[in-house]
Design a protein around this motif. Structure first.
Motif, mmCIF file in Angstrom:
data_model
loop_
_atom_site.group_PDB
_atom_site.id
_atom_site.type_symbol
_atom_site.label_atom_id
_atom_site.label_comp_id
_atom_site.label_asym_id
_atom_site.label_seq_id
_atom_site.Cartn_x
_atom_site.Cartn_y
_atom_site.Cartn_z
ATOM 1 N N ALA A 1 -20.699 -2.297 -14.356
ATOM 2 C CA ALA A 1 -20.253 -0.959 -13.800
ATOM 3 C C ALA A 1 -19.160 -0.833 -13.658
ATOM 4 C CB ALA A 1 -20.500 -0.394 -12.700
ATOM 5 N N VAL A 2 -17.764 -2.108 -13.653
ATOM 6 C CA VAL A 2 -16.643 -2.167 -13.191
ATOM 7 C C VAL A 2 -16.216 -2.518 -14.461
ATOM 8 C CG1 VAL A 2 -15.088 -2.693 -12.304
ATOM 9 C CG2 VAL A 2 -16.684 -1.553 -10.806
ATOM 10 N N PRO A 3 -15.720 -2.029 -15.576
ATOM 11 C CA PRO A 3 -15.488 -3.136 -16.196
ATOM 12 C C PRO A 3 -13.893 -3.983 -16.329
ATOM 13 C CG PRO A 3 -15.865 -1.311 -17.761
ATOM 14 C CD PRO A 3 -15.994 -0.988 -16.780
ATOM 15 N N GLY A 4 -13.651 -5.339 -16.605
ATOM 16 C CA GLY A 4 -13.295 -6.430 -16.079
ATOM 17 C C GLY A 4 -12.752 -6.158 -14.684
ATOM 18 N N VAL A 5 -13.739 -6.522 -14.255
ATOM 19 C CA VAL A 5 -14.502 -6.399 -12.724
ATOM 20 C C VAL A 5 -13.868 -8.146 -12.666
ATOM 21 C CG1 VAL A 5 -16.227 -7.293 -12.882
ATOM 22 C CG2 VAL A 5 -15.328 -6.347 -10.381
ATOM 23 N N ARG A 6 -12.727 -7.839 -11.528
ATOM 24 C CA ARG A 6 -11.939 -9.605 -10.885
ATOM 25 C C ARG A 6 -12.909 -10.393 -9.267
ATOM 26 N NH1 ARG A 6 -6.551 -7.879 -11.043
ATOM 27 N NH2 ARG A 6 -6.843 -9.444 -9.484
ATOM 28 N N LEU A 7 -12.849 -8.718 -8.631
ATOM 29 C CA LEU A 7 -13.110 -9.382 -7.453
ATOM 30 C C LEU A 7 -14.724 -8.883 -6.831
ATOM 31 C CD1 LEU A 7 -10.319 -8.133 -6.249
ATOM 32 C CD2 LEU A 7 -10.825 -10.174 -6.681
ATOM 33 N N CYS A 8 -14.910 -9.834 -6.198
ATOM 34 C CA CYS A 8 -16.814 -9.565 -5.822
ATOM 35 C C CYS A 8 -16.232 -7.850 -4.910
ATOM 36 C CB CYS A 8 -17.203 -10.020 -4.564
ATOM 37 S SG CYS A 8 -16.842 -10.748 -3.296
ATOM 38 N N VAL A 9 -17.805 -7.252 -4.365
ATOM 39 C CA VAL A 9 -17.683 -6.041 -3.532
ATOM 40 C C VAL A 9 -16.808 -5.930 -2.362
ATOM 41 C CG1 VAL A 9 -18.308 -4.075 -2.813
ATOM 42 C CG2 VAL A 9 -19.770 -5.001 -4.047
ATOM 43 N N SER A 10 -16.995 -7.290 -1.734
ATOM 44 C CA SER A 10 -15.758 -7.290 0.506
ATOM 45 C C SER A 10 -14.747 -8.200 -0.615
ATOM 46 C CB SER A 10 -16.299 -7.895 0.609
ATOM 47 O OG SER A 10 -16.614 -9.624 -0.048
ATOM 48 N N CYS A 11 -14.269 -8.439 -0.822
ATOM 49 C CA CYS A 11 -13.271 -8.998 -2.010
ATOM 50 C C CYS A 11 -12.095 -7.582 -2.706
ATOM 51 C CB CYS A 11 -12.523 -9.995 -2.235
ATOM 52 S SG CYS A 11 -13.435 -11.777 -2.244
ATOM 53 N N GLN A 12 -12.869 -6.730 -3.068
ATOM 54 C CA GLN A 12 -11.969 -5.465 -3.800
ATOM 55 C C GLN A 12 -11.939 -4.574 -2.183
ATOM 56 O OE1 GLN A 12 -11.165 -4.998 -6.748
ATOM 57 N NE2 GLN A 12 -10.017 -3.343 -5.540
ATOM 58 N N ALA A 13 -12.627 -4.531 -1.351
ATOM 59 C CA ALA A 13 -12.375 -3.051 -0.408
ATOM 60 C C ALA A 13 -11.282 -4.085 0.703
ATOM 61 C CB ALA A 13 -13.457 -4.001 1.276
ATOM 62 N N GLN A 14 -11.087 -5.568 0.487
ATOM 63 C CA GLN A 14 -9.412 -5.508 1.549
ATOM 64 C C GLN A 14 -8.340 -5.728 0.789
ATOM 65 O OE1 GLN A 14 -10.776 -10.253 2.009
ATOM 66 N NE2 GLN A 14 -12.506 -9.572 3.799
ATOM 67 N N ALA A 15 -8.939 -5.809 -1.148
ATOM 68 C CA ALA A 15 -7.823 -5.969 -1.127
ATOM 69 C C ALA A 15 -7.631 -3.854 -1.499
ATOM 70 C CB ALA A 15 -8.161 -5.913 -2.875
ATOM 71 N N ASP A 16 -8.320 -2.788 -1.297
ATOM 72 C CA ASP A 16 -7.914 -1.415 -1.943
ATOM 73 C C ASP A 16 -7.275 -1.414 -0.170
ATOM 74 O OD1 ASP A 16 -9.221 -1.988 -3.974
ATOM 75 O OD2 ASP A 16 -10.883 -0.592 -3.431
ATOM 76 N N ALA A 17 -7.720 -1.554 1.127
ATOM 77 C CA ALA A 17 -7.533 -1.172 2.444
ATOM 78 C C ALA A 17 -5.821 -1.717 2.506
ATOM 79 C CB ALA A 17 -8.137 -2.263 3.174
ATOM 80 N N ALA A 18 -5.341 -2.857 1.806
ATOM 81 C CA ALA A 18 -4.260 -3.822 2.221
ATOM 82 C C ALA A 18 -2.956 -2.975 1.094
ATOM 83 C CB ALA A 18 -3.846 -5.212 1.380
ATOM 84 N N GLU A 19 -3.714 -2.573 -0.189
ATOM 85 C CA GLU A 19 -3.328 -1.774 -1.067
ATOM 86 C C GLU A 19 -2.888 0.285 -0.074
ATOM 87 O OE1 GLU A 19 -4.147 0.767 -5.196
ATOM 88 O OE2 GLU A 19 -3.312 -1.376 -5.109
ATOM 89 N N GLY A 20 -3.689 0.010 0.745
ATOM 90 C CA GLY A 20 -3.684 1.679 1.026
ATOM 91 C C GLY A 20 -2.584 1.928 2.406
ATOM 92 N N ALA A 21 -2.399 0.947 2.887
ATOM 93 C CA ALA A 21 -1.745 0.838 4.433
ATOM 94 C C ALA A 21 -0.836 1.691 4.454
ATOM 95 C CB ALA A 21 -1.937 -0.952 4.006
ATOM 96 N N GLY A 22 0.319 1.555 3.413
ATOM 97 C CA GLY A 22 1.461 2.319 3.498
ATOM 98 C C GLY A 22 1.500 3.572 2.683
ATOM 99 N N ALA A 23 0.486 3.956 2.569
ATOM 100 C CA ALA A 23 -0.007 5.812 1.555
ATOM 101 C C ALA A 23 0.404 6.404 2.669
ATOM 102 C CB ALA A 23 -1.280 5.437 1.188
ATOM 103 N N GLY A 24 -0.167 6.734 3.257
ATOM 104 C CA GLY A 24 0.034 7.328 4.703
ATOM 105 C C GLY A 24 1.991 8.286 5.222
ATOM 106 N N TYR A 25 2.637 7.417 4.577
ATOM 107 C CA TYR A 25 3.578 7.711 5.035
ATOM 108 C C TYR A 25 4.448 8.717 4.808
ATOM 109 C CZ TYR A 25 8.996 6.850 5.812
ATOM 110 O OH TYR A 25 10.571 6.617 6.074
ATOM 111 N N ASN A 26 5.145 9.608 5.111
ATOM 112 C CA ASN A 26 5.342 10.667 4.805
ATOM 113 C C ASN A 26 6.875 10.680 4.366
ATOM 114 O OD1 ASN A 26 6.154 13.581 3.596
ATOM 115 N ND2 ASN A 26 5.720 14.448 5.374
#
Length: 88
Positions: free
Chosen positions: A53-78
């Motif tokens: 489903a995800v070509p080039g996948v490198r992380l399992c679902v739980s590690c990907q969720a943690q990476a996504d959360a860390a990446e989006g942490a500063g996204a709410g800053y105006n």
């Protein structure tokens, strides 16, 4: 609407270019190539369905969720600030 020296479609052209740049940037961050059999972070096996489903996948679902959360942490800053702060 009067736009001064800008052409009739200049504003829309700028918006379109901004959107195109954002799409190009997002696509460049997608992994490509064959996926990994095991997660890079925790070495857990990555299911075949996820690799398909995800070509080039490198992380399992739980590690990907943690990476996504860390990446989006500063996204709410105006960065533009609120209207009230501009009026002071």
């Amino acid at each position: 609407m009067a736009t001064g020296w800008a052409g009739d479609g200049a504003v829309q052209d700028q918006i379109d270019a901004t959107v195109d740049d954002a799409v190009r940037r997002a696509r460049s961050r997608l992994a490509q190539g064959p996926g990994r059999m095991h997660c890079e972070e925790c070495d857990a096996p990555i299911p075949e369905a996820r690799r398909h489903a995800v070509p080039g996948v490198r992380l399992c679902v739980s590690c990907q969720a943690q990476a996504d959360a860390a990446e989006g942490a500063g996204a709410g800053y105006n960065r533009r600030g609120s209207k009230d702060s501009q009026l002071r």
